[in-house]
Design a protein around this motif. Structure first.
Motif, PDB file in Angstrom:
ATOM      1  N   UNK A 266      75.366  54.852  49.389  1.00  0.00           N
ATOM      2  CA  UNK A 266      74.949  56.129  49.958  1.00  0.00           C
ATOM      3  C   UNK A 266      76.160  56.963  50.362  1.00  0.00           C
ATOM      4  N   UNK A 267      77.152  56.318  50.984  1.00  0.00           N
ATOM      5  CA  UNK A 267      78.378  57.033  51.360  1.00  0.00           C
ATOM      6  C   UNK A 267      79.126  57.516  50.112  1.00  0.00           C
ATOM      7  N   UNK A 268      79.134  56.704  49.075  1.00  0.00           N
ATOM      8  CA  UNK A 268      79.822  57.070  47.826  1.00  0.00           C
ATOM      9  C   UNK A 268      79.141  58.280  47.185  1.00  0.00           C
ATOM     10  N   UNK A 269      77.812  58.243  47.079  1.00  0.00           N
ATOM     11  CA  UNK A 269      77.095  59.366  46.475  1.00  0.00           C
ATOM     12  C   UNK A 269      77.309  60.642  47.287  1.00  0.00           C
ATOM     13  N   UNK A 270      77.277  60.520  48.617  1.00  0.00           N
ATOM     14  CA  UNK A 270      77.508  61.701  49.449  1.00  0.00           C
ATOM     15  C   UNK A 270      78.922  62.235  49.247  1.00  0.00           C
ATOM     16  N   UNK A 271      79.889  61.325  49.106  1.00  0.00           N
ATOM     17  CA  UNK A 271      81.261  61.756  48.856  1.00  0.00           C
ATOM     18  C   UNK A 271      81.398  62.446  47.514  1.00  0.00           C
ATOM     19  N   UNK A 272      80.772  61.905  46.478  1.00  0.00           N
ATOM     20  CA  UNK A 272      80.836  62.523  45.148  1.00  0.00           C
ATOM     21  C   UNK A 272      80.207  63.913  45.155  1.00  0.00           C
ATOM     22  N   UNK A 273      79.183  64.109  45.975  1.00  0.00           N
ATOM     23  CA  UNK A 273      78.507  65.410  46.043  1.00  0.00           C
ATOM     24  C   UNK A 273      79.417  66.502  46.596  1.00  0.00           C
ATOM     25  N   UNK A 274      80.509  66.113  47.273  1.00  0.00           N
ATOM     26  CA  UNK A 274      81.458  67.079  47.824  1.00  0.00           C
ATOM     27  C   UNK A 274      82.507  67.525  46.801  1.00  0.00           C
ATOM     28  N   UNK A 275      82.561  66.873  45.656  1.00  0.00           N
ATOM     29  CA  UNK A 275      83.584  67.156  44.656  1.00  0.00           C
ATOM     30  C   UNK A 275      83.095  68.196  43.648  1.00  0.00           C
ATOM     31  N   UNK A 276      84.020  68.820  42.912  1.00  0.00           N
ATOM     32  CA  UNK A 276      83.585  69.589  41.750  1.00  0.00           C
ATOM     33  C   UNK A 276      82.775  68.686  40.821  1.00  0.00           C
ATOM     34  N   UNK A 277      81.786  69.231  40.168  1.00  0.00           N
ATOM     35  CA  UNK A 277      80.930  68.412  39.311  1.00  0.00           C
ATOM     36  C   UNK A 277      81.725  67.886  38.126  1.00  0.00           C
ATOM     37  N   UNK A 278      81.718  66.574  37.882  1.00  0.00           N
ATOM     38  CA  UNK A 278      82.445  66.043  36.727  1.00  0.00           C
ATOM     39  C   UNK A 278      81.869  66.581  35.414  1.00  0.00           C
ATOM     40  N   UNK A 279      82.744  66.850  34.475  1.00  0.00           N
ATOM     41  CA  UNK A 279      82.322  67.251  33.139  1.00  0.00           C
ATOM     42  C   UNK A 279      81.753  66.053  32.386  1.00  0.00           C
ATOM     43  N   UNK A 280      82.271  64.882  32.723  1.00  0.00           N
ATOM     44  CA  UNK A 280      81.889  63.673  32.000  1.00  0.00           C
ATOM     45  C   UNK A 280      81.999  62.480  32.939  1.00  0.00           C
ATOM     46  N   UNK A 281      81.049  61.551  32.819  1.00  0.00           N
ATOM     47  CA  UNK A 281      81.092  60.285  33.548  1.00  0.00           C
ATOM     48  C   UNK A 281      81.079  59.177  32.510  1.00  0.00           C
ATOM     49  N   UNK A 282      82.076  58.279  32.573  1.00  0.00           N
ATOM     50  CA  UNK A 282      82.289  57.303  31.515  1.00  0.00           C
ATOM     51  C   UNK A 282      82.407  55.911  32.110  1.00  0.00           C
ATOM     52  N   UNK A 283      81.937  54.915  31.379  1.00  0.00           N
ATOM     53  CA  UNK A 283      82.176  53.511  31.704  1.00  0.00           C
ATOM     54  C   UNK A 283      82.972  52.901  30.563  1.00  0.00           C
ATOM     55  N   UNK A 284      84.080  52.266  30.876  1.00  0.00           N
ATOM     56  CA  UNK A 284      84.913  51.650  29.850  1.00  0.00           C
ATOM     57  C   UNK A 284      85.087  50.169  30.159  1.00  0.00           C
ATOM     58  N   UNK A 285      85.271  49.393  29.113  1.00  0.00           N
ATOM     59  CA  UNK A 285      85.408  47.950  29.235  1.00  0.00           C
ATOM     60  C   UNK A 285      86.877  47.560  29.309  1.00  0.00           C
ATOM     61  N   UNK A 286      87.204  46.692  30.251  1.00  0.00           N
ATOM     62  CA  UNK A 286      88.537  46.091  30.303  1.00  0.00           C
ATOM     63  C   UNK A 286      88.361  44.583  30.429  1.00  0.00           C
ATOM     64  N   UNK A 287      89.445  43.850  30.237  1.00  0.00           N
ATOM     65  CA  UNK A 287      89.390  42.395  30.350  1.00  0.00           C
ATOM     66  C   UNK A 287      89.079  41.938  31.766  1.00  0.00           C
ATOM     67  N   UNK A 288      89.195  42.830  32.737  1.00  0.00           N
ATOM     68  CA  UNK A 288      88.995  42.467  34.142  1.00  0.00           C
ATOM     69  C   UNK A 288      87.690  43.004  34.707  1.00  0.00           C
ATOM     70  N   UNK A 289      86.949  43.734  33.892  1.00  0.00           N
ATOM     71  CA  UNK A 289      85.666  44.265  34.319  1.00  0.00           C
ATOM     72  C   UNK A 289      85.494  45.707  33.892  1.00  0.00           C
ATOM     73  N   UNK A 290      84.277  46.243  34.022  1.00  0.00           N
ATOM     74  CA  UNK A 290      84.022  47.631  33.632  1.00  0.00           C
ATOM     75  C   UNK A 290      84.599  48.619  34.646  1.00  0.00           C
ATOM     76  N   UNK A 291      85.133  49.716  34.133  1.00  0.00           N
ATOM     77  CA  UNK A 291      85.780  50.731  34.968  1.00  0.00           C
ATOM     78  C   UNK A 291      85.017  52.047  34.841  1.00  0.00           C
ATOM     79  N   UNK A 292      84.711  52.638  35.981  1.00  0.00           N
ATOM     80  CA  UNK A 292      84.058  53.941  36.015  1.00  0.00           C
ATOM     81  C   UNK A 292      85.124  55.038  36.070  1.00  0.00           C
ATOM     82  N   UNK A 293      85.005  56.006  35.155  1.00  0.00           N
ATOM     83  CA  UNK A 293      85.923  57.132  35.128  1.00  0.00           C
ATOM     84  C   UNK A 293      85.162  58.448  35.141  1.00  0.00           C
TER      85      UNK A 293
END
Length: 315
Positions: free
Chosen positions: A33-60
């Protein structure tokens, strides 16, 4: 958007591997909930991506859509993309900006494999950049994110156009007892939120820290609701620092409690060609205190680099 859509299969409850995790479902929900509220304060992302790494998935997240080699932001300890609220407007003025949530920290990325040392830290960043389609990028990190950017410059310079280090922790000088106290105190189970906010205010030079500040609420929740499994960040050796071959801008906070700023600056100046400054009135929360000055200084820094030639940001 639900939390489950934003977060990449988070670890909830202690896993068998030595990786970071949210201690319970209610605590994850509180952080989300705190994360979503924080994201709502930012400029809207043009793109939200999930990428795979050897250590786990990364949100960009991609903000803006301009030319030039892109800028990638690396957050501080127990922080994530919403911490860049003050910085994004200025940094977006001239180029595309990406932010990635760090493996092993509370955020929308998820750690699957233990991080053993500095080379592993650099590896997941390099793999994340490749997954985003970025052949090379400018990296800008604050605190432990600055340490991480330096590690990428040391271990994976092939994917780095430059690094900008904002008061990087344990990179150019030892941690002070004050910083060690904050680090240990922030993870003590059952600590009252008032004390956690006091610790955040102390490290931030006395700045206000409570539920009314989105970044403070998010970081405090990370302290309380997430258990990390990060190895102690190793300070680079002198040989590693003098071997850095990518352009470096290091800005040290004169009022930082993390290290002795002048001592750190002296070490940073041993990097060939590094531009090093001490901002005497800045605290370790430098990115939130001087967002416009940082954006202008970063623009001046990369304007002098020969390869920033206006090519497509996903070249």
């Amino acid at each position: 958007m639900t939390a489950d859509e934003l977060f990449l299969e988070p670890n909830i409850g202690k896993p068998s591997a030595k990786v970071g995790y949210f201690t319970s479902r209610p605590r994850f929900d509180r952080f989300a909930a705190a994360y979503r509220d924080g994201m709502a304060q930012l400029p809207k992302p043009v793109e939200r991506v999930a990428v795979t790494t050897a250590f786990g998935p990364v949100r960009g997240y991609r903000f803006g859509d301009k030319g030039g080699t892109p800028l990638v932001l690396l957050s501080g300890r127990q922080a994530s993309t919403p911490m860049w609220r003050a910085n994004l407007p200025g940094l977006l003025a001239e180029r595309t900006v990406w932010s990635i949530d760090s493996i092993g920290e509370p955020g929308a990325s998820t750690q699957r494999t233990p991080l053993v040392g500095s080379a592993d830290q650099a590896a997941w960043v390099a793999e994340a950049l490749a997954g985003l389609g970025l052949t090379r990028a400018h990296l800008l990190g604050v605190s432990i994110g600055g340490w991480l950017a330096a590690q990428v410059a040391i271990h994976r310079p092939d994917c780095v156009a430059s690094v900008t280090l904002l008061d990087p922790a344990n990179t150019f000088a030892p941690l002070t007892w004050k910083m060690i106290a904050v680090s240990l105190g922030s993870v003590i189970p059952g600590m009252p939120m008032q004390v956690r906010y006091w610790l955040l205010s102390w490290i931030s030079g006395g700045a206000r820290a409570d539920d009314s500040v989105p970044e403070g609420r998010l970081i405090a929740s990370g302290m309380r609701d997430f258990t990390g499994a990060q190895p102690m960040p190793a300070r680079p050796t002198q040989a590693e620092l003098t071997g850095i071959g990518v352009p470096v801008l290091a800005i040290l906070a004169g009022r930082s409690i993390v290290h002795d700023a002048e001592r750190a600056a002296a070490t940073a100046r041993t990097i060939p060609g590094a531009q090093v400054e001490v901002w005497p009135h800045a605290s370790h929360a430098i990115n939130g205190e001087f967002p416009d000055r940082i954006a202008a200084r970063f623009a001046d820094f990369i304007a002098g680099l020969p390869d920033d030639n206006g090519t497509d940001p996903r070249r």
